[in-house]
Write an enzyme that holds these catalytic residues in place. Sequence first.
Site, PDB file in Angstrom:
ATOM      1  N   GLU A   8       3.755   1.785  -1.208  1.00 39.57           N
ATOM      2  CA  GLU A   8       4.341   2.103  -2.509  1.00 39.57           C
ATOM      3  C   GLU A   8       3.271   2.703  -3.424  1.00 39.57           C
ATOM      4  OE1 GLU A   8       6.750  -0.999  -4.119  1.00 39.57           O
ATOM      5  OE2 GLU A   8       6.542  -0.230  -6.173  1.00 39.57           O
ATOM      6  N   PHE A   9       2.070   2.124  -3.346  1.00 40.56           N
ATOM      7  CA  PHE A   9       0.965   2.674  -4.129  1.00 40.56           C
ATOM      8  C   PHE A   9       0.737   4.134  -3.753  1.00 40.56           C
ATOM      9  CE2 PHE A   9      -2.876   2.319  -6.625  1.00 40.56           C
ATOM     10  CZ  PHE A   9      -3.676   3.309  -6.087  1.00 40.56           C
ATOM     11  N   LYS A  22     -41.367  -8.960  -7.668  1.00 44.58           N
ATOM     12  CA  LYS A  22     -40.968  -8.514  -6.317  1.00 44.58           C
ATOM     13  C   LYS A  22     -41.234  -9.615  -5.303  1.00 44.58           C
ATOM     14  CE  LYS A  22     -40.227  -3.893  -6.810  1.00 44.58           C
ATOM     15  NZ  LYS A  22     -40.749  -2.843  -6.012  1.00 44.58           N
ATOM     16  N   SER A  65     -38.953   2.860 -16.316  1.00 43.76           N
ATOM     17  CA  SER A  65     -39.077   2.015 -15.128  1.00 43.76           C
ATOM     18  C   SER A  65     -39.628   0.662 -15.563  1.00 43.76           C
ATOM     19  CB  SER A  65     -39.962   2.685 -14.090  1.00 43.76           C
ATOM     20  OG  SER A  65     -41.182   3.007 -14.684  1.00 43.76           O
ATOM     21  N   LEU A  66     -39.824  -0.195 -14.604  1.00 43.09           N
ATOM     22  CA  LEU A  66     -40.273  -1.548 -14.924  1.00 43.09           C
ATOM     23  C   LEU A  66     -41.645  -1.794 -14.336  1.00 43.09           C
ATOM     24  CD1 LEU A  66     -37.006  -3.457 -13.991  1.00 43.09           C
ATOM     25  CD2 LEU A  66     -38.005  -3.376 -16.270  1.00 43.09           C
ATOM     26  N   CYS A  87     -28.539   8.325  30.065  1.00 40.33           N
ATOM     27  CA  CYS A  87     -27.950   8.298  31.398  1.00 40.33           C
ATOM     28  C   CYS A  87     -27.037   9.515  31.505  1.00 40.33           C
ATOM     29  CB  CYS A  87     -27.147   7.007  31.599  1.00 40.33           C
ATOM     30  SG  CYS A  87     -26.091   7.109  33.051  1.00 40.33           S
ATOM     31  N   LYS A 113     -32.817  -7.614  -8.946  1.00 39.32           N
ATOM     32  CA  LYS A 113     -33.246  -6.221  -8.961  1.00 39.32           C
ATOM     33  C   LYS A 113     -32.557  -5.531  -7.785  1.00 39.32           C
ATOM     34  CE  LYS A 113     -37.200  -3.298  -9.760  1.00 39.32           C
ATOM     35  NZ  LYS A 113     -36.933  -2.224  -8.816  1.00 39.32           N
ATOM     36  N   CYS A 125     -25.531   1.882  35.819  1.00 38.80           N
ATOM     37  CA  CYS A 125     -25.015   2.594  36.988  1.00 38.80           C
ATOM     38  C   CYS A 125     -26.115   3.130  37.894  1.00 38.80           C
ATOM     39  CB  CYS A 125     -24.082   3.726  36.553  1.00 38.80           C
ATOM     40  SG  CYS A 125     -24.952   5.102  35.791  1.00 38.80           S
ATOM     41  N   ASP A 166     -31.336  -2.836  -5.209  1.00 34.10           N
ATOM     42  CA  ASP A 166     -32.065  -1.747  -4.560  1.00 34.10           C
ATOM     43  C   ASP A 166     -31.095  -0.599  -4.270  1.00 34.10           C
ATOM     44  OD1 ASP A 166     -34.122  -0.415  -3.455  1.00 34.10           O
ATOM     45  OD2 ASP A 166     -34.143  -1.530  -1.573  1.00 34.10           O
ATOM     46  N   ASP A 178       0.822  -1.224   0.000  1.00 37.76           N
ATOM     47  CA  ASP A 178       0.000   0.000   0.000  1.00 37.76           C
ATOM     48  C   ASP A 178       0.850   1.266   0.000  1.00 37.76           C
ATOM     49  OD1 ASP A 178      -2.820  -1.038   2.054  1.00 37.76           O
ATOM     50  OD2 ASP A 178      -2.113  -1.599   0.066  1.00 37.76           O
ATOM     51  N   TYR A 188     -23.260  -1.867 -10.141  1.00 42.16           N
ATOM     52  CA  TYR A 188     -23.434  -3.040 -10.978  1.00 42.16           C
ATOM     53  C   TYR A 188     -24.086  -2.602 -12.281  1.00 42.16           C
ATOM     54  CZ  TYR A 188     -22.458  -6.760  -7.537  1.00 42.16           C
ATOM     55  OH  TYR A 188     -21.878  -7.626  -6.660  1.00 42.16           O
ATOM     56  N   CYS A 199     -30.509   3.996  34.956  1.00 42.04           N
ATOM     57  CA  CYS A 199     -29.530   3.414  34.040  1.00 42.04           C
ATOM     58  C   CYS A 199     -29.282   1.957  34.417  1.00 42.04           C
ATOM     59  CB  CYS A 199     -28.223   4.194  34.107  1.00 42.04           C
ATOM     60  SG  CYS A 199     -26.923   3.437  33.130  1.00 42.04           S
ATOM     61  N   CYS A 229     -20.484   6.417  34.495  1.00 40.28           N
ATOM     62  CA  CYS A 229     -21.224   5.270  33.986  1.00 40.28           C
ATOM     63  C   CYS A 229     -20.278   4.385  33.167  1.00 40.28           C
ATOM     64  CB  CYS A 229     -22.386   5.773  33.135  1.00 40.28           C
ATOM     65  SG  CYS A 229     -23.343   4.447  32.406  1.00 40.28           S
ATOM     66  N   ARG A 249     -30.787   9.112 -12.764  1.00 37.33           N
ATOM     67  CA  ARG A 249     -31.993   8.884 -13.542  1.00 37.33           C
ATOM     68  C   ARG A 249     -32.851  10.141 -13.619  1.00 37.33           C
ATOM     69  NH1 ARG A 249     -37.230   7.250 -12.621  1.00 37.33           N
ATOM     70  NH2 ARG A 249     -38.104   5.965 -14.280  1.00 37.33           N
ATOM     71  N   LYS A 257     -35.909 -10.232 -18.461  1.00 34.75           N
ATOM     72  CA  LYS A 257     -35.793  -9.493 -19.719  1.00 34.75           C
ATOM     73  C   LYS A 257     -35.765 -10.464 -20.899  1.00 34.75           C
ATOM     74  CE  LYS A 257     -32.915  -6.040 -17.425  1.00 34.75           C
ATOM     75  NZ  LYS A 257     -31.583  -5.449 -17.233  1.00 34.75           N
ATOM     76  N   GLU A 298     -32.148 -11.346 -13.846  1.00 31.17           N
ATOM     77  CA  GLU A 298     -31.138 -10.615 -13.063  1.00 31.17           C
ATOM     78  C   GLU A 298     -31.721 -10.271 -11.707  1.00 31.17           C
ATOM     79  OE1 GLU A 298     -30.361  -7.086 -15.315  1.00 31.17           O
ATOM     80  OE2 GLU A 298     -29.731  -8.234 -17.062  1.00 31.17           O
TER      81      GLU A 298
HETATM   82  S1  IVH Z   1     -33.427  -2.727 -16.271  1.00 35.02           S
HETATM   83  C1  IVH Z   1     -36.243  -0.574 -18.948  1.00 35.02           C
HETATM   84  N1  IVH Z   1     -32.234  -4.256 -14.529  1.00 35.02           N
HETATM   85  O1  IVH Z   1     -35.175  -0.850 -11.263  1.00 35.02           O
HETATM   86  C2  IVH Z   1     -35.471  -1.378 -18.031  1.00 35.02           C
HETATM   87  N2  IVH Z   1     -33.289  -2.289 -13.744  1.00 35.02           N
HETATM   88  O2  IVH Z   1     -38.066   0.119 -12.233  1.00 35.02           O
HETATM   89  C3  IVH Z   1     -34.794  -0.540 -17.069  1.00 35.02           C
HETATM   90  N3  IVH Z   1     -33.071  -1.918 -11.340  1.00 35.02           N
HETATM   91  O3  IVH Z   1     -34.744   2.443 -11.789  1.00 35.02           O
HETATM   92  C4  IVH Z   1     -34.040  -1.097 -16.033  1.00 35.02           C
HETATM   93  N4  IVH Z   1     -31.890  -3.714 -10.923  1.00 35.02           N
HETATM   94  O4  IVH Z   1     -32.578   1.293 -11.376  1.00 35.02           O
HETATM   95  C5  IVH Z   1     -32.946  -3.138 -14.732  1.00 35.02           C
HETATM   96  N5  IVH Z   1     -31.119  -5.704 -13.090  1.00 35.02           N
HETATM   97  C6  IVH Z   1     -31.817  -4.583 -13.293  1.00 35.02           C
HETATM   98  C7  IVH Z   1     -32.150  -3.710 -12.237  1.00 35.02           C
HETATM   99  C8  IVH Z   1     -32.900  -2.568 -12.508  1.00 35.02           C
HETATM  100  C9  IVH Z   1     -32.448  -2.627 -10.410  1.00 35.02           C
HETATM  101  C10 IVH Z   1     -33.815  -0.657 -11.091  1.00 35.02           C
HETATM  102  C11 IVH Z   1     -33.462   0.433 -12.028  1.00 35.02           C
HETATM  103  C12 IVH Z   1     -34.729   1.172 -12.338  1.00 35.02           C
HETATM  104  C13 IVH Z   1     -35.777   0.343 -11.694  1.00 35.02           C
HETATM  105  C14 IVH Z   1     -36.820   0.017 -12.730  1.00 35.02           C
END
Ligand code: IVH
Length: 671
Positions: free
Chosen positions: A33-34, A310, A80-81, A422, A113, A407, A115, A31, A221, A404, A428, A134, A286, A111
């Site tokens: 050296e880095f 979900k 959005s989805l 306390c 989802k 104490c 958060d 580290d 990711y 407490c 304490c 976004r 997807k 994949e």
């Molecule tokens: S695809 C049109 N893949 O979920 C497709 N979204 O409601 C757009 N999210 O705000 C997104 N993991 O940030 C996709 N593996 C994933 C995801 C993902 C989380 C979030 C994304 C978006 C929300 C969609």
Amino acid sequence: MNPQARIQELAQRLHHLNTQYYQHDVSEVPDQEFDQLLAELNALEKAHPEFAQPNSPTQRVGGTVTKQFAQATHRYPMLSLGNTYSEDDLREFDERVQKGLEGAPYGYVCEQKFDGVAMSLAYENGDLHQGVTRGDGTRGDVVTANVRTIRTLPLHLHGPDAPSEVEVRGEVFMPNSVFDDLNQEREQNGEALLANPRNAASGALKLQDSAAVAARRLRFYAYSVLTPGRHFGSHSESLEAAAAWGLPVSPTWRRCANLEEVLAYIHEWEQKRFTLPVNTDGIVIKVDNLRQQDQLGLTAKSPRWAIAYKYPTAAARTRLREIIYNVGRTGAVTPVALLDPVPLAGTTVKRASVHNANQIAMLDLRLGDMVFVEKGGEIIPKITGVDLAERPTEAVPVRFPTECPACATPLVRPEGEAHFRCPNERGCPPQLKARLEHYVSRKALNIDGLGAETVGRFFDLGLVKTPADLYDLAQRRPDLEGLERLGTKSIDNLLAGIEKSKTVAFERVLFGLGIRYVGEGGAQRLAQHYRTLAVIMAAPTAELAAVPDVGGITADSVALWSQQPENQEEVRRLAEAGVALEASGEPPLAVSDRLAGLTFVLSGVFENYSREQLQTLITSNGGKITGSISKKLSYLVAGDNMGPAKREKAVGFKVPIISENELLALLPVAE
Ligand code: IVH
């Protein structure tokens, strides 16, 4: 070697070392050296800014202060989805896809989802060029400097076939372990807790100071790759390519040939997802083939080729056995529920948090009750309710202690606070012990060879009570030598560590003192501003409150702490021991009383200095900062985008409005 060539060479080498370290877990060099290479590059770039590359590894450490976020329009809207919560919904989705594709064969990619916070990253000629949130889906904030602090993100794409232009979308998140660490620290410092990792990530991205963002240790990711013209036949190929270019792609995704495989994936991950570093709240399904995605098209808000499944919030029912009460460093008493062990969201839950006395009353908790526990976005499960149908007749109402538990001092609840406290700060045991642990901790004095456990043991044995006692240990060596599990070598180490702690910078000592509400950032600001502890302790509350990013609550707390004779005595002993109670080096700015008696309001965005720098310039020259415009105000310093209301008010009160440059002209010339 000429500086330009050396800058290039260093940048290349550091990029390589970063990739090895963060993506392949390989440390090719120590580290130290880095750090040396990085320091050399930093110095060269400062001396020759014209040769510095925007993607230089030095940009990773943060430190760039962005003044505000510009907005950018997404080339393709960030959609959005659609959400579903049942397998039936998924079957309907699959039928719609089948119909839309008119009987042609198709497959899916599943994949996690994640958060976190959706982010779009633009790479140009392989370089990370821009990061945009976004926002409303059409326009978002440009947060490039903040995104650059994400260490697992390549600043330059790897490999010969990385495209010259690509937009990568994905999720920025705070790993759960980081979230836990940060909150533990904040709790210890008496700071407000972050609600959950998603809020923490989103809050971090909005910070103006990218060094502060870097401290939040965010990650990313990728889940979607957009190239102008088409490079890929399928989404899955694009994920593989993204990973090959060095982008972080969670290895959890999978090709699924049909709905049955999708359902199997969903079941498989229902529990396994809790082993991931990031919170997830479902699965994204997807259609894999990109031509088929086009064919299915979009609705106004979301694509027809994808859907989110979900998982239901993980909940369980179990028996409440007991409530114990922990006393923290600041004396806050927090109830913790002890439960019959029950499996929940991948772990066995035996404890749950009950935030405070109010919540006990609100839930009407009784010992012996069957309670519902949930693990939502938060890491620690919480009790959300009582199963009244199952309340045993002998269930005993929970009484919050009035004394407490450690104490026996009567507890107090300061007005406006949720926690009982306390007040026995000096006597304490858990408070004293936690303050010692804090003092020796990594971010404070970081004393080698003296961890929380050892210092706790010394406390229990009566060897140390306050930090200043640590510096007397060298004279008490015979006492240490009699202790079990503490060899001569360990004693040497810890005494050397204590000695070395005298060279730790003042700001960390200040943080280590554990003054309530003075976190790492606050300690840094106060140390920079006042430079010595003596001056801080003598400063009037109003002046402390005017230090940028300090604020009234912290100021009150610092002033109160400073008045207490025990603290004054502790400080005297620390000074005597040789602990750094003053900042070293030259003060960063000219200091004068040129602005004494003048008050300033800063508004808008400034060109040459950050707001914080201007505030420091003003206060270090004797001026005062206030928040509101009154007729007593001396100057309103106006930057770009100042609101019209402020201007009108200043004009109304006949307060002179000056620019940043006019303010600088008021200051003495730095030598
Ligand atoms: S695809 C049109 N893949 O979920 C497709 N979204 O409601 C757009 N999210 O705000 C997104 N993991 O940030 C996709 N593996 C994933 C995801 C993902 C989380 C979030 C994304 C978006 C929300 C969609």
